[in-house]
Design a protein around this motif. Structure first.
Motif: not given
Length: 233
Positions: A26-30, A33-38, A83-93
């Motif tokens: 999700v973060w890599g694709l967004a 392109s946010a549109e492709e992720a959507l 908006e997070m520029n590819g940085d996914m939240p920690p798995e536990e959150t």
């Protein structure tokens, strides 16, 4: 919009939403392109977000079309991930992060309906959004938007009481044991929920002021909750 199933009664409870690092796409694709992720979120739903949305609506006690909220949640997720520029939240959150986006989408839908009602529209162009009120509460379609806004605008404890008694089909004793009492409070909240779902405007003169107490839905009669067996209280 389908009627919510009676939780814990005829259907097994939905499994908890547990996204993992498999959601990293999700973060890599967004980021590209946010549109492709959507589109991928909405069309493929490999993360089971639609089921998560329906479950979240049940636990927050909103009667909204899960498909409608899901579509908006996909947009919220795609934009936030971009908006997070590819940085996914920690798995536990991660589950909390997705739930926050679903809650934002719920708020968006509520706001859109409230605005439509203020502008004088009687209902959204897709009446299936309000199926529960039309089919289960016998609300005429022209009033369905008003009823949806009225019910979903109730305080949390009123909506929770409605879900407990009339969707999950708990007994009064079970509702009281779940902390929805005391009994007078339970009755008041149940009444408010039922009135809202039936389209009764508490600020307008109504059949409650008519001497003939046979007028109005059964649940509004003064003795509607009388005669309950002692072991059900």
């Amino acid at each position: 919009m389908t009627s919510p199933p009676p939780s814990g009664r005829s259907e097994a409870a939905a499994p908890a939403f547990q996204p993992t690092t498999d959601a990293s796409w999700v973060w890599g694709l967004a980021r590209r392109s946010a549109e492709e992720a959507l589109v991928r979120l909405a069309e493929h739903d490999s993360l089971h977000l639609q089921a998560a949305t329906a479950a979240r609506l049940r636990t927050t006690y909103f009667l909204l079309d899960p498909e409608r909220v899901f579509r908006r949640a996909c947009s919220r997720i795609a934009i936030a991930a971009a908006e997070m520029n590819g940085d996914m939240p920690p798995e536990e959150t991660l589950a909390d992060w997705f739930h926050e986006r679903i809650d934002e989408a719920t708020g968006d839908v509520l706001l859109k309906d409230a605005q439509a009602l203020r502008e004088g529209l009687t209902h959204d162009e897709d009446l299936s959004h309000y199926d529960f009120f039309v089919k289960a509460c016998f609300v005429v379609p022209e009033n369905s938007l008003f009823v949806s806004v009225q019910f979903n605008g109730l305080p949390l404890e009123c909506r929770e009481t409605f879900f407990a008694l009339f969707i999950e089909h708990r007994t009064i004793a079970e509702a009281l044991a779940a902390g929805l009492g005391p009994e007078d409070r339970l009755r008041q909240n149940a009444q408010r929920g039922l009135d809202a779902a039936a389209g009764i405007n508490p600020r307008a003169p109504s059949w409650r002021e008519v001497a003939d107490d046979t007028i109005g839905p059964w649940w509004a009669q003064d003795d509607a909750f009388d005669g309950v067996p002692e072991d059900s209280r």
